[in-house]
Structures are given as C-alpha cells and as structure tokens.
Write a protein that holds these residues in place. Structure first.
Motif, PDB file in Angstrom:
ATOM      1  N   PRO A 193     -55.535  16.964   6.109  1.00 38.79           N
ATOM      2  CA  PRO A 193     -54.422  17.764   5.595  1.00 38.79           C
ATOM      3  C   PRO A 193     -53.055  17.106   5.758  1.00 38.79           C
ATOM      4  CG  PRO A 193     -54.993  18.506   7.781  1.00 38.79           C
ATOM      5  CD  PRO A 193     -56.001  17.432   7.430  1.00 38.79           C
ATOM      6  N   VAL A 194     -52.129  17.510   4.909  1.00 41.62           N
ATOM      7  CA  VAL A 194     -50.716  17.164   5.059  1.00 41.62           C
ATOM      8  C   VAL A 194     -49.914  18.456   5.126  1.00 41.62           C
ATOM      9  CG1 VAL A 194     -50.917  14.919   3.927  1.00 41.62           C
ATOM     10  CG2 VAL A 194     -50.408  16.942   2.541  1.00 41.62           C
ATOM     11  N   ASN A 195     -48.743  18.370   5.722  1.00 41.60           N
ATOM     12  CA  ASN A 195     -47.879  19.532   5.900  1.00 41.60           C
ATOM     13  C   ASN A 195     -47.052  19.740   4.630  1.00 41.60           C
ATOM     14  OD1 ASN A 195     -45.257  20.944   6.735  1.00 41.60           O
ATOM     15  ND2 ASN A 195     -46.483  21.144   8.611  1.00 41.60           N
ATOM     16  N   LYS A 196     -47.286  20.848   3.955  1.00 43.25           N
ATOM     17  CA  LYS A 196     -46.684  21.088   2.644  1.00 43.25           C
ATOM     18  C   LYS A 196     -45.165  21.018   2.668  1.00 43.25           C
ATOM     19  CE  LYS A 196     -46.375  24.584  -1.035  1.00 43.25           C
ATOM     20  NZ  LYS A 196     -46.868  25.908  -1.512  1.00 43.25           N
ATOM     21  N   LYS A 197     -44.531  21.706   3.608  1.00 43.14           N
ATOM     22  CA  LYS A 197     -43.063  21.765   3.575  1.00 43.14           C
ATOM     23  C   LYS A 197     -42.442  20.397   3.848  1.00 43.14           C
ATOM     24  CE  LYS A 197     -42.192  23.286   8.367  1.00 43.14           C
ATOM     25  NZ  LYS A 197     -41.689  24.408   9.213  1.00 43.14           N
ATOM     26  N   VAL A 198     -43.115  19.590   4.668  1.00 43.85           N
ATOM     27  CA  VAL A 198     -42.604  18.251   4.958  1.00 43.85           C
ATOM     28  C   VAL A 198     -42.759  17.338   3.749  1.00 43.85           C
ATOM     29  CG1 VAL A 198     -42.936  16.200   6.399  1.00 43.85           C
ATOM     30  CG2 VAL A 198     -43.013  18.468   7.429  1.00 43.85           C
ATOM     31  N   VAL A 199     -43.933  17.351   3.127  1.00 47.45           N
ATOM     32  CA  VAL A 199     -44.194  16.498   1.973  1.00 47.45           C
ATOM     33  C   VAL A 199     -43.288  16.872   0.804  1.00 47.45           C
ATOM     34  CG1 VAL A 199     -45.917  15.842   0.247  1.00 47.45           C
ATOM     35  CG2 VAL A 199     -46.566  16.017   2.656  1.00 47.45           C
ATOM     36  N   GLU A 200     -43.155  18.168   0.535  1.00 48.44           N
ATOM     37  CA  GLU A 200     -42.373  18.588  -0.624  1.00 48.44           C
ATOM     38  C   GLU A 200     -40.864  18.420  -0.418  1.00 48.44           C
ATOM     39  OE1 GLU A 200     -43.625  22.466  -1.912  1.00 48.44           O
ATOM     40  OE2 GLU A 200     -45.383  21.609  -2.915  1.00 48.44           O
ATOM     41  N   SER A 201     -40.417  18.467   0.825  1.00 47.39           N
ATOM     42  CA  SER A 201     -38.981  18.314   1.065  1.00 47.39           C
ATOM     43  C   SER A 201     -38.554  16.854   1.156  1.00 47.39           C
ATOM     44  CB  SER A 201     -38.571  19.040   2.353  1.00 47.39           C
ATOM     45  OG  SER A 201     -39.214  18.469   3.478  1.00 47.39           O
ATOM     46  N   LEU A 202     -39.474  15.965   1.571  1.00 43.02           N
ATOM     47  CA  LEU A 202     -39.105  14.568   1.810  1.00 43.02           C
ATOM     48  C   LEU A 202     -39.710  13.583   0.818  1.00 43.02           C
ATOM     49  CD1 LEU A 202     -39.440  14.555   5.708  1.00 43.02           C
ATOM     50  CD2 LEU A 202     -37.328  14.602   4.377  1.00 43.02           C
ATOM     51  N   GLY A 203     -40.683  14.015   0.031  1.00 43.53           N
ATOM     52  CA  GLY A 203     -41.312  13.089  -0.908  1.00 43.53           C
ATOM     53  C   GLY A 203     -42.003  11.952  -0.166  1.00 43.53           C
ATOM     54  N   ASP A 204     -41.916  10.730  -0.710  1.00 40.26           N
ATOM     55  CA  ASP A 204     -42.588   9.586  -0.104  1.00 40.26           C
ATOM     56  C   ASP A 204     -42.020   9.223   1.268  1.00 40.26           C
ATOM     57  OD1 ASP A 204     -44.283   9.335  -2.260  1.00 40.26           O
ATOM     58  OD2 ASP A 204     -43.059   7.828  -3.276  1.00 40.26           O
ATOM     59  N   LYS A 205     -40.825   9.720   1.590  1.00 43.89           N
ATOM     60  CA  LYS A 205     -40.211   9.380   2.881  1.00 43.89           C
ATOM     61  C   LYS A 205     -40.860  10.113   4.047  1.00 43.89           C
ATOM     62  CE  LYS A 205     -35.665   8.341   0.907  1.00 43.89           C
ATOM     63  NZ  LYS A 205     -34.212   8.703   0.899  1.00 43.89           N
ATOM     64  N   TRP A 206     -41.785  11.020   3.748  1.00 43.68           N
ATOM     65  CA  TRP A 206     -42.374  11.808   4.833  1.00 43.68           C
ATOM     66  C   TRP A 206     -43.226  10.956   5.770  1.00 43.68           C
ATOM     67  CZ3 TRP A 206     -47.345  13.022   6.485  1.00 43.68           C
ATOM     68  CH2 TRP A 206     -48.403  12.643   5.660  1.00 43.68           C
ATOM     69  N   THR A 207     -43.646   9.765   5.330  1.00 46.51           N
ATOM     70  CA  THR A 207     -44.532   8.941   6.159  1.00 46.51           C
ATOM     71  C   THR A 207     -43.782   8.022   7.131  1.00 46.51           C
ATOM     72  OG1 THR A 207     -44.643   7.253   4.425  1.00 46.51           O
ATOM     73  CG2 THR A 207     -46.373   8.943   4.437  1.00 46.51           C
ATOM     74  N   SER A 208     -42.458   8.080   7.160  1.00 42.67           N
ATOM     75  CA  SER A 208     -41.710   7.258   8.114  1.00 42.67           C
ATOM     76  C   SER A 208     -41.847   7.847   9.518  1.00 42.67           C
ATOM     77  CB  SER A 208     -40.233   7.190   7.721  1.00 42.67           C
ATOM     78  OG  SER A 208     -39.602   8.443   7.937  1.00 42.67           O
ATOM     79  N   PRO A 209     -41.701   7.029  10.573  1.00 41.78           N
ATOM     80  CA  PRO A 209     -41.829   7.545  11.938  1.00 41.78           C
ATOM     81  C   PRO A 209     -40.912   8.715  12.249  1.00 41.78           C
ATOM     82  CG  PRO A 209     -41.896   5.160  11.957  1.00 41.78           C
ATOM     83  CD  PRO A 209     -41.532   5.563  10.558  1.00 41.78           C
ATOM     84  N   ALA A 210     -39.721   8.713  11.667  1.00 40.29           N
ATOM     85  CA  ALA A 210     -38.765   9.788  11.947  1.00 40.29           C
ATOM     86  C   ALA A 210     -39.194  11.108  11.313  1.00 40.29           C
ATOM     87  CB  ALA A 210     -37.381   9.396  11.434  1.00 40.29           C
ATOM     88  N   ASN A 211     -40.009  11.037  10.261  1.00 41.65           N
ATOM     89  CA  ASN A 211     -40.361  12.239   9.508  1.00 41.65           C
ATOM     90  C   ASN A 211     -41.820  12.666   9.624  1.00 41.65           C
ATOM     91  OD1 ASN A 211     -37.725  12.230   8.471  1.00 41.65           O
ATOM     92  ND2 ASN A 211     -38.311  10.940   6.736  1.00 41.65           N
ATOM     93  N   TYR A 212     -42.679  11.781  10.131  1.00 46.80           N
ATOM     94  CA  TYR A 212     -44.119  12.030  10.056  1.00 46.80           C
ATOM     95  C   TYR A 212     -44.535  13.253  10.865  1.00 46.80           C
ATOM     96  CZ  TYR A 212     -48.858  10.560   8.862  1.00 46.80           C
ATOM     97  OH  TYR A 212     -50.112  10.495   8.311  1.00 46.80           O
ATOM     98  N   VAL A 213     -45.208  14.158  10.194  1.00 47.44           N
ATOM     99  CA  VAL A 213     -45.767  15.342  10.852  1.00 47.44           C
ATOM    100  C   VAL A 213     -47.274  15.327  10.627  1.00 47.44           C
ATOM    101  CG1 VAL A 213     -45.878  17.852  10.850  1.00 47.44           C
ATOM    102  CG2 VAL A 213     -43.668  16.711  10.630  1.00 47.44           C
TER     103      VAL A 213
END
Length: 543
Positions: A193-213
């Motif tokens: 699974p991925v976290n919907k609110k994180v993926v939809e708010s950050l786009g491809d940037k969600w996978t950076s260490p600062a954003n990864y959930v």
C-alpha cells in the motif's frame, strides 16, 4: 501460512476452499542463549541503483528488496516461504473467488495514520489505472481480480476494480475465477500500500526521505543516489517491539568483485551476488560465509519478435539451439545453476514439463540443426547475421553475454554486438521495445507456474518480446479454469511446449541464489525459494 501447514497445503493443492483462520505474528526469533551484538546495523549489497521506491512504479529485484522493509502488504512470508500475517492478521475464502482479509487494528503508517482497508483499495486502483503507467499493472489481471483487464486497457474506470473496503479493518476482494493461491500473490511488491493523502499531495516527490510515509518495519532515513539508501527502525510499526535491527543500509554495487572485496573487508554483511570466477575459491577459503539456496528464477534472452529478422521462428530457434547451456551453467556461472530448456524452474509447485526434443540432442547435433534453420532463413557466409545484444551493467551478465556471443560466432558465423546499459536505461529501452535481443531474468512472484508463464501472454505489461499466440493464451486460460491440479499442470505443460516451438525467448539456466553472508547474521532465510528477505526477522550476533 495457516496454523496447520500440512492440511493447508493439501487444501490448496486440491483447489479447495478454506475457512477463516488466525495467524501467528512473525518477527525476529532469537534463539535462547544467543547473545546479541550491541550494534544492530546491517549493510546489504543491492546490485544497482533502484529505479524508484514507489511500489506501483517498479519491476525489479533491487527495488523489491528495499520496499519489503519500507512497506507491508496484507501477507508476509517466513524464512521457509510460508505465509504469515502482515497488515492482515487473518483471511478467509469459501470458493477461492471471494476473499476477506481482516486487518490488525494496531497497524500504522510512519506518520501515525492508521492503516485501513481503504488504503489498499486506493493502491490497487492506482496500480490498474493506465494513468499510473505501472510496469506491473498486468499482475492484477493475473490475479483475475474483477474488471482488472478492462481497467488496464482503459475500458472501465478504476473504481470498478473488484476490491472493497467493507469497513476500516475488513477488505473484500472479488475475483472473476477461483485462484486458490491468491493470498500468496498479495506478498508481491506491486500490491503493497501507499498513503493516499501523501501521494496525492506530493506527486512523485513523495518518495524522497523527507516525505516518505510507509507502513513497514523501517522508515527511509537517507537516500544518496548511486551511493546508499539508509533505513531506520520505525517506532510506529505494529510489531516494533520484536524488531532487532535498528538500521539497514543498501549499497548499489554493480561490480561483483568490488562487492566481494567490501564484504571481505567487513564493510558489507550480505552481498547481492558473487563473482562467478571466484566462487570455488570462496567456498574453499570462506565456507561459513558462502550461502547457496534454492531460487525460483530463470535466466534467459528474449527476442524482439516485432523486429526483423527475429519475427522469423527459424532465426530464433537457430540462435537458441547454438547456445551450449551446459558450458554456461557449469563453467561460466558454475554455482549450482542448471541448464534450462524450458522457462519455468523445475522446482516450481505443481509443474510437469516435457523437455523439448532439441534438449535431447548432443550440442554438435543442435549446432547442425541451427545451421540448417539459419540457412533456411537466408543467412550464411554470404549474408551474415548481425544484431545488438542488450544487457544491464554487471560483470556476471557480461561474462555470459561474451560466452554466448562467442558460441554464435564460432558455430554460426553470427555477430552479436554487446551493448550494456545501467539498470534504469536498460528497463526503459526494453519497455520502449528498442532492442534486438536482450538479457532477461524472471523470478517468481509466488510459487506457482503462472507467475512465469503469464508474462508472455499477449498484452502483458512484462511481455517485452511482444509474443502473441492465441494458442498459448488459451493454455493459460485452461490453467485458470482447471478443475484439478492435474488439468492445471497439463495446461502449463502445453504452454511450455508452445514456447519451445515458437521460441520467443531462449531459456539459458535456472538460478540458485549464491551470496556471501556474515556468519554473525542471525535469522537469514535459507529455505525461502522466492528469496523474500525481511530485515525485521534478522539480527546481529555478538562476537
């Protein structure tokens, strides 16, 4: 795995339904009397720089290794490959078509959000959605999840996918056909699974260490491209109290000799591979460090069947017949690999294969047949065949490619121009279909023949040879509709026979998993044929 492993194995092999069952949790199981090291940090070689850390946008082993620590799916595996609870603490089915998964209520994301059924609904719809462009979208279609195929083709909305959140802690999955091994398919990376609110708010940037959930046993601490990925123990993971390793570092080392040297210097605890030419010496000098384990994985070359002359069956067969697989398996790789004349590894559950006729010929006879076929296709000394052979950067892959190119040149007068590309470029080239012949490897996503054979179905997202055969697809359909294991096995046998006849790929050898492992690493799984390693289950033993 169900509590009664023998009974469950019999039920699954018979294609029977199973009732609701609870599962024990799995975490690092430190034997009594074992003293743990004060420093619980693991360093793993990982072969190459990962393509991404988005589970719906990757297709390789290096990525899956890291994602297994960062994200947790419905189901995990233990060191023997048996199923154990992940986010789901139990699951049930009455007909192998409708599956119910019951979530543990203490599962959390690393940002503190609860992990709920809707997270999986969102994720699996995202996987199927053509807008995502997932290289593993077809995996959903392999599960026979309702409407998956039409969604992938853009004919239906992702909202029609056969997955439903009954409530926060109950997930219902509806399949078009009964699949008795469906639960084991949910272990795969693409279904994590991925976290919907994180993926939809950050786009491809969600996978950076600062954003990864994530929701796994570890969080993404650092990611220095082409240098290292560092994971830290997750305080929010539901089973964190039983996790021992505090830090896991992945190193993208493409050169196997360099990786070996770093292991011997004490800088790496587990290597990704071993240099083929050093294997015998390492076994002799460091027997406690060498681990050779079963591996459901096939090494092969694939043709671009849409590009001349590889749209000609005779050309494909000629090149395949001219490969001396015994030499490759015994002397070029030489770690216990076996020559392959079929695609699916012979150790795969429920497989029954009739070896193709050319496997029974001597190598001299195969070469003679290859010359006849090549001449029939119009190639010979007056019109020599020349093409590019693509492989991803690796000394081991290079050695195999050099050896096979030499065999083709010596026996057939064929010239293969070797082209190596780093991992990301190699994958992109194959996805675009911009190659003549390419090195490939496929490792089972679950222990059943369909995990191999289905990728060559017409339209499958991993069908890089662009193989198209109605007869072949019909055999796979028969397997899915089979009323018994015998019928399913017969269908798979028919599919393998068609691959040998049409030769869209050249099977070369079936893998073993050979690597160097620190003897102080406890919990390392030696009997999981899928090589699914979970860092949360391991620990460092004191000197």
């Amino acid at each position: 795995m169900y509590k009664n492993k023998i009974t469950q194995a019999l039920l699954l092999s018979a294609g029977m339904a199973v009732a609701a069952t609870s599962f024990s949790t799995l975490a690092a199981d430190v034997p009594a009397g074992v003293k743990l090291a004060a420093k619980q940090e693991l360093v793993r070689g990982n072969g190459t720089e990962v393509e991404s850390l988005d589970p719906q946008k990757v297709s390789g082993v290096p990525e899956s290794n890291v994602l297994r620590d960062l994200l947790e799916g419905l189901v995990n595996q233990d060191g023997n490959g048996a199923l154990v609870g992940g986010v789901a603490e139990s699951w049930e089915t009455e007909d192998n078509k409708t599956w119910i998964f019951h979530f543990r209520k203490d599962a959390k994301w690393s940002n503190g959000d609860p992990v709920v059924a809707e997270d999986f609904v969102y994720t699996w719809r995202r996987l199927a959605d053509p807008k995502t462009g997932s290289p593993y979208a077809s995996y959903l279609e392999m599960t026979t999840m309702a409407n998956a195929g039409d969604i992938i083709l853009g004919k239906k909305s992702p909202e029609t996918l056969g997955v439903e959140a009954v409530d926060k802690h109950t997930l219902k999955v509806t399949l078009d056909k009964p699949v008795p091994y469906f639960a084991s398919m949910t272990v795969h990376t693409s279904l994590k699974p991925v976290n919907k609110k994180v993926v939809e708010s950050l786009g491809d940037k969600w996978t950076s260490p600062a954003n990864y959930v994530g929701n796994g046993a570890y969080t993404l601490d650092k990611w220095v491209v082409n240098e290292r990925i560092v994971l830290a123990r997750s305080e929010t993971y539901w089973d964190n109290d039983k996790t021992v390793l505090n830090q896991v570092t992945y190193l993208p080392i493409e050169n196997q000799v360099a990786e070996m040297n770093r292991f011997l210097a004490g800088e790496v605890d587990v290597t990704y591979e071993m240099p083929n030419e050093h294997f015998k010496r390492l076994v002799k000098e460091y027997p406690e460090d060498v681990k050779v384990t079963p591996y459901l994985c096939s090494y092969y070359y694939e043709f671009n069947t849409t590009r001349a002359p590889f749209d000609n069956e005779d050309v494909r067969k000629a090149l395949s017949y001219a490969i001396d697989r015994d030499v490759i398996a015994k002397f070029i790789v030489g770690k216990g690999e076996t020559p392959a004349y079929n695609f699916t590894p012979l150790a795969t559950n429920g497989l029954d294969v009739e070896m193709p006729q050319y496997s029974e010929l001597s190598q001299k006879e195969r070469v003679a047949k290859a010359k006849e076929l090549l001449a029939k296709a119009g190639y010979g000394s007056d019109n020599p065949l020349k093409f590019d052979l693509l492989y991803n950067t690796s000394e081991n892959h290079k050695k195999v490619a050099v050896a096979i190119a030499s065999m083709w040149k010596k026996s057939l007068g064929v010239t293969a121009v070797l082209e190596n590309q780093e991992w990301k470029s190699y994958l992109d080239t194959k996805r675009q279909g911009d190659f003549d012949v390419s090195r490939a490897g496929w490792c089972g996503d679950y222990n059943e023949a369909s995990t191999f054979l289905a990728i060559l179905r017409d339209g499958h997202s991993q069908n890089y040879p662009k193989y198209s055969s109605k007869s072949y697809d019909a055999q796979l359909d028969k397997a899915l509709a089979a009323a018994s294991d015998a019928d399913r096995s017969a269908a798979y046998k028919g599919a393998e026979a068609l691959l040998a006849k049409d030769m869209p790929i050249m099977p070369i050898y079936h893998y073993v998993n050979a690597r160097l492992v620190n003897p102080k690493l406890g919990g390392y799984p030696e009997k999981n044929p899928e090589d699914n390693i979970f860092s949360k289950d391991m620990y460092i033993i004191a000197d």
